[in-house]
Write an enzyme that holds these catalytic residues in place. Structure first.
Site, PDB file in Angstrom:
ATOM      1  N   ASP A 403       0.819  -1.206   0.000  1.00 14.93           N
ATOM      2  CA  ASP A 403       0.000   0.000   0.000  1.00 14.93           C
ATOM      3  C   ASP A 403       0.857   1.263   0.000  1.00 14.93           C
ATOM      4  OD1 ASP A 403      -2.619   1.407   0.489  1.00 14.93           O
ATOM      5  OD2 ASP A 403      -1.571   1.990   2.321  1.00 14.93           O
ATOM      6  N   GLU A 455       0.934  -0.546  -5.150  1.00 12.65           N
ATOM      7  CA  GLU A 455      -0.005   0.544  -5.392  1.00 12.65           C
ATOM      8  C   GLU A 455       0.855   1.810  -5.463  1.00 12.65           C
ATOM      9  OE1 GLU A 455      -3.492   3.287  -3.474  1.00 12.65           O
ATOM     10  OE2 GLU A 455      -1.873   2.417  -2.299  1.00 12.65           O
TER      11      GLU A 455
END
Length: 725
Positions: A403, A455
């Site tokens: 993330d 990401e």
């Protein structure tokens, strides 16, 4: 006898060397003394461990401190303490201060030097056996602490009972606590360098934790190594079809209790559902322990602990097996970018900023009110890399989706001028974070079949390039630019789409610069952005048609796929983490039709190698029509490199096009319709090209720069797939 100064320090919990005073020791004359600090005890006797015979009664001086000279003994021996407690009850116990150091000098030196990438094998709470004594070895890194004790339900949370031994070589404190075991609650009581007592700290390496609002760590067994099933190794490769169903476990379907489902409840329903829809992977939003439900797991304080929201860790092991038993892969969201400021967590862990950067200009995220790991510190790097390897090696998950990578890569991320510190070269890149990510990916890459997905929302080069080629080493990267551009296009009224035609084609300019995954994630359906259906323009019929056409465009486009749960239902409202998905929508055939479409798109994607084998290579894609802005039509061919092809055509207006001439590649005599998002089966108008065995014959009529063509009926707001006969 112990000096009064030493006794005062022990009773105050500020003695710097408890192992040098408690337990069995010889005085200057060679006489043996035994000492124990047992607040709450009324009587203590010394027993021989082998014969169980009474040796001597200890005298209580004050505050629960007992001592006695040992008669007739000149050498160390194994003993037990028989204790009678003032409140009632009695027992015979091994003395934690009669055991030698627990951790080897070599492993501590490796940790200090940054060479121990599985520190979870040393630190944390480990079940161990010393002879006939079972217990728990506790170890924690707190280099600047003056005193560290482990406290828990095994010592009445009294920090005087089990002060730990400092291993100076690594700044690690350790102790073996006899008779502690699985399920015991514990924390660390830390006195900082200034002598102040800190709030109790949870174990950074805890493998289990209490359910919020409680936050103690729980002693849990170390999971055995769990290699990936052999078929999963092949399924994660770049040439394989990868279609990911992203799940927030707490709100996919509520449990019987009405709140969180258990891992076993999820295992019973979720993997079978995902497999039935044809996805290849499940991706869980962060399931590592976190204090606040509303963070969805992205503000984690337990990078080694499956969240207690879904039951004990062994339930997670059964869930992983259930996923693999359905032939699916499992990806976990993993969050090394930041952590929350809760006092029981990592913030100023030993009274100093050892996990986070010291300067807030480096160590604080304004966007999330969280702290940033000190990516350059060896102990922190090992903590993070160890966590990544722990989930993959010990739980057998296929990989990690990392993330907020962009926030790690840049020191000026979301910071105004003057509020960030340049790197040693004067630039904005976080060189320590870049180095960490490369190192993490190299270690994960050594695990056969395991993958990592980034990401990453910027144009940072080489995110999915190998580290030996100067890249970050991720296997895949989310294509955030594609997602933003195409959703902006789809939000336009079809009459205006001619002016935004390039938003759908621009992604192909850079589509093969990385190994891309096309993400329609949870981030696109929260915070006022509305659901996917709500983003689409027009009346209800057009909204559904637009959504079906867009999904067809996505599955026909190069790149691996990811769809957030609920979007296969054409959810009308944006996602709410506190509620179950609106499964009742499937009673409406329009919503059920979208679900059927997603199932068939996945089936088509998996069955036709041209749609996945060269997902990440330019040789797998060729435009047929990229410039027909006037009619908002797109057409291309997908290839697998061995001669197999699929044609994809999109009509992004509500105007049907009958008798449309479509240029086609050489080498095929006829094409047939393989999937049409306008089919009545999916809720469309059922305009199409039939299913005749002879298909659509190729004509020697030039179109779109090709010498051959076929004549098709192009439905309104639809994507149509054609395959050779």
């Amino acid at each position: 006898m112990l000096t009064e100064a030493d006794l005062d320090a022990l009773l105050a919990g500020r003695h710097t060397d408890p192992f040098g005073r408690l337990g069995l020791h010889a005085d200057d004359s060679g006489r043996l003394w035994v000492r124990a600090l047992l607040p709450g005890a009324s009587e203590v006797a010394l027993l021989d461990a082998g014969s169980k015979k009474h040796i001597v009664d200890l005298t209580q001086r004050r505050g629960g401190f007992f001592e006695a000279q040992v008669p007739r003994r000149k050498h160390r021996f194994d003993y037990r303490l028989a204790v009678r407690w003032a409140g009632g009850g009695e027992g015979v116990y091994a003395d934690p201060y009669n055991f030698y150091p627990q951790l080897g000098d070599d492993e501590l030196k490796a940790f200090a030097e940054g060479r121990n990438f599985r520190p979870f094998l040393s630190l944390g709470a480990h079940l161990v056996q010393h002879g006939d004594v079972s217990g728990v070895r506790f170890a924690v890194w707190a280099p600047n602490a003056k005193r560290v004790s482990v406290v828990g339900n095994f010592n009445n949370w009294d920090g005087r009972r089990h002060p730990m031994r400092l291993r100076h070589i690594a700044g690690v404190w350790e102790i073996f606590v006899p008779h502690a075991g699985v399920g015991d609650l514990y924390k660390f009581e830390i006195v900082n360098g200034n002598g102040a007592l800190l709030p109790l700290k949870a174990d950074p390496y805890a493998r289990q934790a209490q359910l919020r609002p409680d936050n103690a760590s729980i002693v849990a067994p170390l999971p055995e190594p769990t290699p990936l099933p052999r078929q999963r190794e092949r399924a994660n490769r770049r040439e394989s079809p990868i279609s990911v169903y992203e799940v927030h476990a707490a709100s996919w379907r509520r449990g019987v209790s009405g709140e969180f489902p258990t891992w076993d409840e999820l295992a019973e329903h979720l993997p079978a559902y995902v497999a039935d829809l044809g996805f290849t992977h499940v991706q869980l939003m962060p399931i590592s322990e976190h204090p606040f439900d509303g963070s969805w797991g992205y503000q984690t304080l337990g990078l080694y602990a499956p969240s207690a929201r879904f039951g004990p860790p062994e339930g997670f092991a059964r869930f992983v097996k259930a996923v693999h038993d359905q032939g699916l892969g499992l990806l976990l969201d993993w969050v090394p970018a930041h952590f929350p400021v809760d006092a029981f967590g990592l913030a100023e862990f030993d009274g100093t900023r050892i996990y986070e950067y010291a300067d807030p200009k480096e160590g604080f995220h304004r966007d999330w009110n969280t702290l940033i790991y000190n990516f350059g510190r060896t102990e922190v790097r090992q903590f993070l890399i160890g966590s990544a390897l722990y989930w993959i090696e010990r739980w057998g998950v296929d990989g990690l989706r990392v993330d907020a990578v962009a926030s790690m890569l840049y020191r000026d991320y979301s910071r105004p001028a003057g509020e960030w510190i340049p790197n040693i070269r004067g630039g904005r890149e976080n060189l320590e974070a870049i180095s960490l990510l490369r190192e993490m990916n190299e270690h994960v890459g050594e695990v056969e079949g395991a993958i990592t997905v980034a990401e990453e929302s910027t144009s940072f080069p080489g995110v999915s390039a190998p580290t030996y080629a100067g890249g970050l080493g991720f296997h895949y990267k989310w294509n955030m630019g594609w997602m933003n551009d195409t959703l902006r296009y789809m939000a336009e009224d079809p009459i205006n789409r001619r002016w935004h035609h390039d938003k759908m084609t621009f992604g192909l300019i850079y589509a093969f610069s990385e190994n891309f995954m096309l993400p329609i994630s949870h981030d696109e359906v929260v915070h006022g952005k509305g659901s996917m259906l709500a983003k689409m323009p027009g009346d209800d019929w057009q909204k559904f048609a637009n959504l079906r056409a867009y999904y067809g465009f996505m599955w026909g486009h190069p790149g691996k796929k990811l769809l957030f749960m609920g979007q296969e239902l054409a959810q009308r409202n944006e996602w709410n983490h506190a509620e179950s998905l609106p499964w009742g929508l499937l009673e409406d055939d329009r919503h059920a039709g979208v679900q059927r479409l997603v199932r068939d798109l996945n089936k088509l994607y998996r069955e036709h190698s041209a749609l996945h084998r060269l997902d990440c290579e330019a040789g797998g894609f060729e435009w047929i029509s990229a410039h027909d802005a006037e009619h908002s039509i797109y057409a291309w061919v997908r290839r697998d490199g061995t001669g197999r092809m699929v044609l994809v055509v999109c009509n992004m207006t509500p105007v049907p096009r009958e008798g449309y001439s479509l240029g086609v590649p050489d080498g095929v005599t006829a094409w047939k319709e393989a999937l049409n998002t306008d089919s009545a089966y999916y809720g469309g108008s059922n305009m199409g090209n039939g299913v005749a065995a002879a298909g659509l014959p190729v004509q020697a009529q030039p179109a779109h720069g090709k010498r051959l063509s076929i004549t098709i009926n192009l439905p309104p707001l639809a994507t149509v797939f054609f395959v050779p006969i």
